[in-house]
Enzyme design. Structure first.
Site, PDB file in Angstrom:
ATOM      1  N   ASN A  10       0.861  -1.188   0.000  1.00  0.00           N
ATOM      2  CA  ASN A  10       0.000   0.000   0.000  1.00  0.00           C
ATOM      3  C   ASN A  10       0.896   1.236   0.000  1.00  0.00           C
ATOM      4  O   ASN A  10       1.431   1.619   1.037  1.00  0.00           O
ATOM      5  CB  ASN A  10      -0.911  -0.012   1.238  1.00  0.00           C
ATOM      6  N   LYS A  12       0.002   4.242  -0.402  1.00  0.00           N
ATOM      7  CA  LYS A  12      -0.706   5.409   0.117  1.00  0.00           C
ATOM      8  C   LYS A  12      -0.457   6.601  -0.828  1.00  0.00           C
ATOM      9  O   LYS A  12      -0.358   6.403  -2.041  1.00  0.00           O
ATOM     10  CB  LYS A  12      -0.292   5.692   1.563  1.00  0.00           C
ATOM     11  N   HIS A  99      -9.645   0.846   4.851  1.00  0.00           N
ATOM     12  CA  HIS A  99      -8.409   1.150   5.576  1.00  0.00           C
ATOM     13  C   HIS A  99      -8.714   2.154   6.687  1.00  0.00           C
ATOM     14  O   HIS A  99      -9.572   3.018   6.540  1.00  0.00           O
ATOM     15  CB  HIS A  99      -7.363   1.716   4.618  1.00  0.00           C
ATOM     16  N   GLU A 101      -7.320   4.721   7.670  1.00  0.00           N
ATOM     17  CA  GLU A 101      -7.216   6.126   7.276  1.00  0.00           C
ATOM     18  C   GLU A 101      -8.470   6.588   6.544  1.00  0.00           C
ATOM     19  O   GLU A 101      -8.893   7.746   6.678  1.00  0.00           O
ATOM     20  CB  GLU A 101      -5.966   6.319   6.406  1.00  0.00           C
ATOM     21  N   GLU A 171      -5.239  -4.662  10.654  1.00  0.00           N
ATOM     22  CA  GLU A 171      -4.265  -3.609  10.886  1.00  0.00           C
ATOM     23  C   GLU A 171      -4.607  -2.864  12.173  1.00  0.00           C
ATOM     24  O   GLU A 171      -5.501  -2.007  12.175  1.00  0.00           O
ATOM     25  CB  GLU A 171      -4.259  -2.609   9.729  1.00  0.00           C
ATOM     26  N   GLY A 177       2.290   2.879  10.684  1.00  0.00           N
ATOM     27  CA  GLY A 177       3.190   4.006  10.494  1.00  0.00           C
ATOM     28  C   GLY A 177       3.807   4.545  11.771  1.00  0.00           C
ATOM     29  O   GLY A 177       4.442   5.597  11.766  1.00  0.00           O
ATOM     30  N   SER A 216       3.404  -1.626  10.460  1.00  0.00           N
ATOM     31  CA  SER A 216       4.857  -1.525  10.627  1.00  0.00           C
ATOM     32  C   SER A 216       5.567  -2.854  10.394  1.00  0.00           C
ATOM     33  O   SER A 216       6.541  -3.181  11.081  1.00  0.00           O
ATOM     34  CB  SER A 216       5.200  -0.953  12.013  1.00  0.00           C
TER      35      SER A 216
END
Length: 255
Positions: A10, A12, A99, A101, A171, A177, A216
């Protein structure tokens, strides 16, 4: 049983045409274990470029192209959005949906995510459905409640039988991140819960369902994570922007 393993990149809102070309070149030199598939999900402007570069380089069939989102409508006055037909026309096979986000920054509800999953499946795309809890929810021991609340609307929307074409990516939001990673044991326990949750509806589908870990994942921790019984690969963020590191992660996956 041996489920297929998937390593999905991904990117992003990162990347460039230079990265597209270098990544395709580097992936041509990766040795994958049997029954492993690699999916690269660049930003929308680079999908066609990745598809073309892959074709020109004769990238092997174990590699697929994925998108990072789609719109739930087939077409229309939805400025800035992308339809399934557009994605398919440039060679996309997978799409990341739900996701954290998208859920947190763009307020996508679990019901909207479920609708997008149906839209993807109806178009012949394979959804990578993301679920995960925040750090506060983990500390409050609400992880299983949160994951169940994210999964159930999808089951209700598409029916359990269509999960044969779905990939689930767990996730933990607190690990995306941040450099924090769930321990292999913690990740395994959560993956086991997800598989058991699906098995309550259909055990045969649950056994075959690919479950990816994201948060991560890097070249140092990937092998131990991928060795867990219910972890079938990973959804990789920052490490997927570094070809050398991403190659190590891809090679560590075991189908």
């Amino acid at each position: 049983m041996n489920r297929r393993a998937i390593v999905a990149a991904n990117w992003k809102m990162n990347g460039s045409l230079a990265l597209v070309n270098s990544m395709v070149s580097e992936l041509n030199n990766v040795t994958l274990n049997e029954n492993v598939e690699v999916v690269v999900c660049p930003s929308f402007p680079y999908l066609a470029a990745f598809s073309l570069a892959s074709a020109n380089a004769n990238l092997v069939k174990a590699f697929s192209l994925g998108a990072q989102n789609l719109n739930e409508h087939a077409k229309g006055a939805f400025t800035g959005e992308i339809s399934t037909s557009m994605l398919k026309e440039v060679g996309v096979n997978y799409v990341i949906l739900g996701h954290s986000e998208r859920r947190s920054i763009y307020n996508e509800s679990s019901s909207l995510v479920a609708h997008k999953v149906k839209t993807a499946l109806d178009a012949g795309l394979k959804p990578i459905l993301c679920i995960g809890e925040s750090e506060d929810e983990r500390v409050a021991e609400q992880t299983e409640t949160v994951l169940a609340a994210q999964l159930q609307p999808v089951i209700d929307e598409i029916g359990i039988e269509r999960f044969t074409d779905v990939v689930i990516a767990y996730e933990p939001v607190w690990a995306i991140g941040t450099g924090k990673t769930a321990s292999p044991e913690m990740a395994q326990a959560t993956h086991q819960f997800i598989r058991k949750f699906i098995a309550k509806v259909d055990e045969n589908i649950a056994v075959k369902l690919p479950l990816l870990y994201g948060g991560s994942v890097n070249a140092t921790n990937c092998e131990e994570l991928f060795a867990q019984a219910d972890i079938d690969g990973g959804l990789i963020g920052g490490a997927s922007l570094k070809a050398d590191e991403f190659k190590i992660i891809c090679s560590a996956a075991k189908g």
